[in-house]
Design an enzyme around this catalytic site. Sequence first.
Site: not given
Length: 296
Positions: A118, A248, A275
Amino acid sequence: MSAGSSKQTEGKIDFVYDGETFQTYYKLFGDLQNRTGDPLIVLHGGPGLCHDYLISFADLSPQYGIPVILYDQLGNGKSTHLREKPPTFWTFDLFIDELVNLLNSFSIQEGFNLVGHSWGGVLALEFIVRRRPAGLKRLILSNTLASAELWQQSTQQLMQAFPRDVQEGLMAGMSQPDKFYSALKKFHLVHGCASRPVPEVYWKAMEQVFGPEGDPTVAGSPIMQNWSIVDRLHLVNISTLVINGCRDIAQDFVIQPFLEKIPNVRRETFEHFSHSPFIEEKEEYMRVVAEFLLSQ
């Protein structure tokens, strides 16, 4: 597959920045001297989270002989907190200098790999295009983004399936932290981590930012405002693995610029996962990562 060391050490490294000395907390899994592959540095998400929810990467050491270093970026977790610093203090160069200091402290700057999850992927990309690290061998961009605009588009699209209170909470952002956190938890139950129960380490990372005793200083900084690396991706000149999940937040269109503009890139998508495939499908995820890192 080559078995490696199960040795684990932790500590704090002095980090001098702009005349001040801070401390970076780290965990090292494995042996940097006797190893199969180059060490892997794990960059956590946020900005503002901590290393805890990425602990499954430690499995790469005993299973595949890859030393793994996790650490809390400055202002987070067990590293130095700086609530008094102005928003302008939190810059890419600050976090990049901290990463360089970590590499130099372990004397691995001549040969290492990076995985960024991320926000960690954002940091990894800025490190590469700004500093051109000669010792970086391979890059893994896990569930990350090519621009803040694409991320916002994805979030806005996905949140349309949620009740109005969740949508309003997400839109409020850090201006209404309690409302935002309540909505964020509901959103992440679908698109953040699909495992049931959600591991305690996942919520712990969020609690350290948004909980009653949390420190939202870094998360509330403007570092990601209007950020994009789309026009600089051609400068990422190393072998790159891009990972996302079918559920995601980093939807296919969010990662598409990586696939189009990074010269040497391959992709892996985890079906049915969101995610955090390194939690949801840990064994398969680590197999894919190890195969990429150890391939010739």
